[in-house]
Design a protein around this motif. Structure first.
Motif, PDB file in Angstrom:
ATOM      1  N   GLU A   1       6.629   3.893  -6.336  1.00  4.97           N
ATOM      2  CA  GLU A   1       6.818   3.760  -4.893  1.00  4.97           C
ATOM      3  C   GLU A   1       6.017   2.576  -4.365  1.00  4.97           C
ATOM      4  OE1 GLU A   1       6.021   6.436  -0.850  1.00  4.97           O
ATOM      5  OE2 GLU A   1       5.427   7.147  -2.825  1.00  4.97           O
ATOM      6  N   THR A   2       6.621   1.751  -3.492  1.00  2.00           N
ATOM      7  CA  THR A   2       5.920   0.610  -2.908  1.00  2.00           C
ATOM      8  C   THR A   2       4.913   1.106  -1.884  1.00  2.00           C
ATOM      9  OG1 THR A   2       7.873  -0.765  -3.178  1.00  2.00           O
ATOM     10  CG2 THR A   2       6.177  -1.542  -1.644  1.00  2.00           C
ATOM     11  N   PRO A   3       3.629   0.810  -2.065  1.00  2.00           N
ATOM     12  CA  PRO A   3       2.614   1.291  -1.122  1.00  2.00           C
ATOM     13  C   PRO A   3       2.739   0.601   0.232  1.00  2.00           C
ATOM     14  CG  PRO A   3       1.625   0.578  -3.217  1.00  2.00           C
ATOM     15  CD  PRO A   3       3.026   0.066  -3.187  1.00  2.00           C
ATOM     16  N   VAL A   4       2.964   1.376   1.264  1.00  2.00           N
ATOM     17  CA  VAL A   4       3.065   0.817   2.608  1.00  2.00           C
ATOM     18  C   VAL A   4       1.730   0.217   3.042  1.00  2.00           C
ATOM     19  CG1 VAL A   4       3.446   1.411   5.029  1.00  2.00           C
ATOM     20  CG2 VAL A   4       4.921   2.379   3.265  1.00  2.00           C
ATOM     21  N   TYR A   5       0.626   0.833   2.590  1.00  5.03           N
ATOM     22  CA  TYR A   5      -0.688   0.375   3.041  1.00  5.03           C
ATOM     23  C   TYR A   5      -1.000  -1.054   2.602  1.00  5.03           C
ATOM     24  CZ  TYR A   5      -2.365   1.383  -1.710  1.00  5.03           C
ATOM     25  OH  TYR A   5      -2.538   1.404  -3.061  1.00  5.03           O
ATOM     26  N   LEU A   6      -0.284  -1.569   1.595  1.00  2.00           N
ATOM     27  CA  LEU A   6      -0.491  -2.943   1.152  1.00  2.00           C
ATOM     28  C   LEU A   6       0.280  -3.952   1.998  1.00  2.00           C
ATOM     29  CD1 LEU A   6      -0.358  -2.571  -2.735  1.00  2.00           C
ATOM     30  CD2 LEU A   6      -2.363  -2.964  -1.311  1.00  2.00           C
ATOM     31  N   ASP A   7       1.247  -3.488   2.772  1.00  2.00           N
ATOM     32  CA  ASP A   7       2.127  -4.366   3.541  1.00  2.00           C
ATOM     33  C   ASP A   7       1.527  -4.603   4.919  1.00  2.00           C
ATOM     34  OD1 ASP A   7       4.151  -5.732   4.782  1.00  2.00           O
ATOM     35  OD2 ASP A   7       5.746  -4.383   4.121  1.00  2.00           O
ATOM     36  N   THR A   8       0.941  -5.779   5.122  1.00  4.46           N
ATOM     37  CA  THR A   8       0.274  -6.070   6.396  1.00  4.46           C
ATOM     38  C   THR A   8       1.255  -6.209   7.555  1.00  4.46           C
ATOM     39  OG1 THR A   8       0.295  -8.446   5.910  1.00  4.46           O
ATOM     40  CG2 THR A   8      -1.645  -7.210   5.237  1.00  4.46           C
ATOM     41  N   ARG A   9       2.556  -6.237   7.247  1.00  2.72           N
ATOM     42  CA  ARG A   9       3.546  -6.317   8.322  1.00  2.72           C
ATOM     43  C   ARG A   9       3.807  -4.960   8.951  1.00  2.72           C
ATOM     44  NH1 ARG A   9       8.158  -8.820   4.704  1.00  2.72           N
ATOM     45  NH2 ARG A   9       7.359  -7.057   3.473  1.00  2.72           N
ATOM     46  N   LYS A  10       3.430  -3.900   8.256  1.00  4.83           N
ATOM     47  CA  LYS A  10       3.672  -2.549   8.758  1.00  4.83           C
ATOM     48  C   LYS A  10       2.632  -2.172   9.819  1.00  4.83           C
ATOM     49  CE  LYS A  10       7.112  -1.530   5.956  1.00  4.83           C
ATOM     50  NZ  LYS A  10       8.472  -1.228   6.465  1.00  4.83           N
TER      51      LYS A  10
ATOM     52  N   LEU B   1       0.628   3.535  10.243  1.00  8.08           N
ATOM     53  CA  LEU B   1       1.505   3.900   9.137  1.00  8.08           C
ATOM     54  C   LEU B   1       0.842   3.573   7.802  1.00  8.08           C
ATOM     55  CD1 LEU B   1       4.283   4.984   8.291  1.00  8.08           C
ATOM     56  CD2 LEU B   1       5.150   2.626   8.409  1.00  8.08           C
ATOM     57  N   ARG B   2       0.155   2.456   7.750  1.00  7.21           N
ATOM     58  CA  ARG B   2      -0.557   2.058   6.529  1.00  7.21           C
ATOM     59  C   ARG B   2      -1.691   3.041   6.230  1.00  7.21           C
ATOM     60  NH1 ARG B   2      -2.738  -3.681   7.210  1.00  7.21           N
ATOM     61  NH2 ARG B   2      -3.054  -3.528   4.950  1.00  7.21           N
ATOM     62  N   VAL B   3      -2.421   3.441   7.285  1.00  7.94           N
ATOM     63  CA  VAL B   3      -3.521   4.399   7.113  1.00  7.94           C
ATOM     64  C   VAL B   3      -2.992   5.728   6.590  1.00  7.94           C
ATOM     65  CG1 VAL B   3      -5.259   5.769   8.334  1.00  7.94           C
ATOM     66  CG2 VAL B   3      -5.017   3.323   8.833  1.00  7.94           C
ATOM     67  N   LYS B   4      -1.909   6.211   7.185  1.00  7.80           N
ATOM     68  CA  LYS B   4      -1.332   7.489   6.772  1.00  7.80           C
ATOM     69  C   LYS B   4      -0.851   7.440   5.328  1.00  7.80           C
ATOM     70  CE  LYS B   4       2.208  10.869   8.079  1.00  7.80           C
ATOM     71  NZ  LYS B   4       3.315  11.176   9.032  1.00  7.80           N
ATOM     72  N   ASP B   5      -0.240   6.326   4.964  1.00 12.26           N
ATOM     73  CA  ASP B   5       0.254   6.165   3.597  1.00 12.26           C
ATOM     74  C   ASP B   5      -0.895   6.202   2.589  1.00 12.26           C
ATOM     75  OD1 ASP B   5       2.100   5.492   1.474  1.00 12.26           O
ATOM     76  OD2 ASP B   5       1.302   3.455   1.578  1.00 12.26           O
ATOM     77  N   ALA B   6      -1.957   5.490   2.890  1.00 13.35           N
ATOM     78  CA  ALA B   6      -3.105   5.472   1.976  1.00 13.35           C
ATOM     79  C   ALA B   6      -3.736   6.853   1.859  1.00 13.35           C
ATOM     80  CB  ALA B   6      -4.127   4.448   2.450  1.00 13.35           C
ATOM     81  N   LEU B   7      -3.878   7.543   2.984  1.00 11.08           N
ATOM     82  CA  LEU B   7      -4.463   8.889   2.966  1.00 11.08           C
ATOM     83  C   LEU B   7      -3.650   9.826   2.073  1.00 11.08           C
ATOM     84  CD1 LEU B   7      -5.585   9.731   6.623  1.00 11.08           C
ATOM     85  CD2 LEU B   7      -7.030   9.563   4.593  1.00 11.08           C
ATOM     86  N   ASN B   8      -2.358   9.719   2.148  1.00 11.47           N
ATOM     87  CA  ASN B   8      -1.483  10.596   1.365  1.00 11.47           C
ATOM     88  C   ASN B   8      -1.610  10.367  -0.141  1.00 11.47           C
ATOM     89  OD1 ASN B   8      -0.458  11.926   3.566  1.00 11.47           O
ATOM     90  ND2 ASN B   8       1.344  10.608   3.772  1.00 11.47           N
TER      91      ASN B   8
END
Length: 729
Positions: A12-21, A25-32
């Motif tokens: 799965e592509t990590p959303v937290y790595l995408d600075t455009r997001k 959303l990035r914080v929530k993705d990393a927490l998960n």
């Protein structure tokens, strides 16, 4: 399985790595994706000035640097020794008392931008500053790092600084939250203060830093507040900071300011930056897990004593900080000690220097400005003329790439054949926890040499004051006396007996006793002016720059006049366990005005080499209701012979109120630049918020109907005009 109970999908592509997001959303993705162990590990240090990220997920840690006057030299990973690098010099910017004395928010923005660039260049993610604690006593060893006695001035000046720093992708860390108004007993003194004083005096600058400046971090103070240490204080952190103000960033400790795991977990501390393995007393290479938010915190979580929503909230705040800084791909690389930064430091220094006295006592002329060629023999006396004042002081110590001393700058401007130097007094090495001592024979020898040279001089410039030695303007303890150290009062009196033409230049971040003031024709308040400070001071002395600084705090005529000292030891420094802020809301000029005590120099005071004439202020209406905005206009004319800058100050007084209020309070100011003969109109606006006081019975801000006065002045005492209006809520 992640700590939140959700599966991580392989590939799965990590959303937290995408600075455009979006950030959240990035914080929530990393927490998960994180385990409980990884989440809790975010909350404590892994080095003297670093905290970890999450290596498994490619989330970097954070690097911190002391400020707020420059990026500190590199410290070893696991000791307090300097690393000995040769590429970690910086620009030393003027201390924040000097910045506050400019009364110029645009310079504050330039300051923050420049120091933020230097932090970015040095790969620092968090700059530990600005400091906004209120100037309560002139004995506080750390006042030089702060912005004076008035909450409005401190708020207006700290917000642009924070914005400038953070535009570089570097977090500002406003400090020390809260009520850290002395260094003596700072680790345990328990401050008792009313809600009114807390909200009206000691919190507004912090509130502005969070709500307007959007500071990404805030540093908890060492002291206790109402029985609990400030770094993990429910009232300060949970109720006010994260509750009332909606702060979404990190609360970090000062080094060693955490004292309890449960309180740290539950009462709002997010990052523990300790000194030793338990934050206080012991040390080992693998000791970081022994911090209060280390293994003990993880164990409490596993035992169910700390809810997962608390863990997730802390981890989210740290992740938010990492994404805003270390993982902020804004394309900015920073810059270090360039011409632009030196120019910014110079402008702040010149606009912050305050001319306290300049009497025309010699055939109708003042000693200042000192024009080139006016005197053939100028004697410079004093240790501060040659001292590197960036050394010492504790955490604000800097390693500047360049230092221009006052003696060097004056010699360059006036010529080597004109300027002679003698030390006059000895101050010793800059040390944090002790001071050098000298025999009386050494002291007398320097005194005699200076007085003898003064007899032969056409003009004497004495450069003394305080420095950043132990128990002066220095972290760790307060001053022990209101007097100047190193027998400087004796020296100044001796110089005056030898030569009546004496200019006294005092470098310090605090008011001092001046028993010789009536005899000295000219006095300059210099601050810790940074790398270019010597040139800035010389340019003001010689008139290349017209002084325009205004005092950010009042000078008491004697220490007992100061409100913190008026009520005895329980008010300052306390009884060793607790202290009571008995002056309540009457801090600084609020006290002197209301109690009708004459200060030596009032808040907002500062002279110029030119003169300004004020027109009569005009208000747009004599009536005001809730929701209205009033305009106040005032003209200012430069009636002197040189260009200058004047700070027009607006104060408001409530003529009749159900509670005690000060005679007047600063509500706005504007710095105007005027050529000789030029006149400008200054426009202010006020609204209902400017009329309010904090009602602690209702726990809200209230404006009562009645008559108010608007005072326009050049200081809190020099009022040029008054207009009245009626308010109805």
């Amino acid at each position: 399985m992640s700590g939140s109970g959700k599966k991580v999908v392989v590939g799965e592509t990590p959303v937290y790595l995408d600075t455009r997001k979006p950030l959240e959303l990035r914080v929530k993705d990393a927490l998960n994706r994180m385990t409980v162990e990884e989440k809790t590990r975010l909350s404590y240090a892994d080095g003297r000035f670093s905290t970890p990220g999450c290596a498994r997920l490619g989330i970097p840690g954070l690097m911190y640097s002391d400020g707020p006057h420059g990026v500190r030299a590199e410290i070893c990973w696991n000791s307090w020794d300097y690393a000995g690098w040769t590429n970690d010099s910086c620009t030393a910017f003027p201390a924040l008392t000097c910045l506050a004395s400019t009364w110029n928010p645009s310079l504050s923005k330039a300051y923050g931008t420049a120091i933020g660039e230097e932090a970015r260049y040095r790969h620092k993610n968090v700059l530990l500053g600005p400091g906004v604690n209120i100037y309560r006593t002139p004995l506080n060893g750390r006042n030089f790092e702060y912005m004076g006695e008035d909450p409005f001035l401190a708020a207006r000046m700290c917000v642009p600084y924070i914005q400038g720093v953070q535009e570089n992708g570097v977090a500002a860390c406003v400090k020390h939250y809260a009520l850290n108004n002395q260094e003596h007993w700072r680790n345990h003194i328990d401050v008792q203060v009313s809600d009114r004083a807390l909200y009206e005096i000691y919190l507004p600058a912090f509130k502005a830093a969070i709500e307007e400046g959007k500071s990404w971090t805030i540093m908890g103070a060492y002291n206790k507040v109402r029985g609990t240490h400030a770094a993990h204080n429910k009232l300060l952190n949970n109720d006010i900071l994260k509750g009332e103000w909606g702060f979404d960033g990190c609360v970090v400790t000062d080094w060693g300011a955490a004292h309890d795991t449960y309180e740290a977990a539950m009462y709002g501390l997010d990052l523990e930056l300790g000194t030793f393995t338990n934050g206080l007393t012991s040390n080992s290479s693998l000791g970081y897990d022994s911090y209060y938010l280390g293994n003990a915190y993880l164990q409490m979580v596993k035992e169910g004593k700390v809810p997962m929503e608390v863990v997730n909230d802390k981890a989210a705040r740290v992740l938010r900080l990492i994404f805003r800084t270390a993982m902020n791909d804004n394309g900015k690389l920073g810059a270090m000690s360039n011409d632009s930064h030196y120019e910014t430091a110079y402008q702040i220094a010149t606009e912050g220097i305050v001319l306290l006295k300049n009497e025309a006592t010699f055939k109708g002329e003042s000693l200042l400005p000192l024009s080139q060629g006016k005197y053939k023999r100028v004697l410079v006396v004093g240790d501060n003329a040659i001292r590197n004042l960036m050394q010492g002081g504790g955490s604000s110590e800097l390693k500047p790439k360049m230092v221009i001393t006052p003696l060097e700058a004056l010699t360059e401007k006036l010529g080597k054949e004109c300027v002679k130097f003698t030390q006059g007094y000895v101050a010793g090495r800059p040390m944090f926890d002790r001071a050098d001592t000298f025999s009386q024979s050494v002291i007398d020898s320097l005194y005699t040499a200076a007085v003898n040279e003064a007899q032969k001089a056409d003009l004497v410039i004495f450069m003394g004051g305080l420095n950043k030695n132990f128990q002066q303007d220095c972290e760790g303890d307060d001053r022990k006396t209101f007097q100047l150290p190193f027998e400087q009062d004796r020296l100044i009196k001796g110089l005056l007996k030898a030569n009546k033409k004496v200019v006294v230049v005092l470098t310090r971040g605090n008011a001092v006793d001046m028993p010789w003031l009536k005899e000295v024709p000219s006095v300059i308040q210099s601050w810790y002016l940074g790398s270019i400070g010597g040139k800035a001071l010389a340019d003001v002395i010689t008139g290349e720059v017209t002084p325009s600084g205004k005092l950010p705090f009042s000078y008491p005529a004697k220490l007992e006049d100061c409100p913190a000292h008026y009520y005895g030891e329980i008010s300052y420094p306390g009884d060793g366990i607790r202290q009571e802020y008995k002056e309540d809301i009457l801090v600084g000029y609020r006290w002197y005005d209301t109690k009708k005590i004459k200060p030596l120099f009032p808040f907002g005071y500062g002279l110029s080499y030119t003169q300004f004439e004020y027109g009569k202020p005009v208000v747009s209406s004599s009536q005001m209701q809730s929701g209205d905005v009033l305009e106040i206009k005032c003209t200012v004319r430069n009636v002197g012979k040189v260009a200058g800058k004047e700070v027009v100050q607006l104060y408001i007084g409530d003529e009749k109120c159900s509670v005690l209020r000060p005679l007047k309070e600063l509500k706005d100011f504007y710095k105007v630049t005027l050529q000789p003969g030029e006149e400008k109109e200054v426009l202010f606006t006020i609204d209902e918020e400017d009329l309010k006081f904090f009602d602690d019975t209702q726990h809200k801000w209230v404006a009562e109907s009645g008559k108010f006065k608007i005072y326009i002045g050049s200081s809190s005492k020099d009022i040029k005009g008054v207009v009245e209006f009626d308010y109805k809520n």
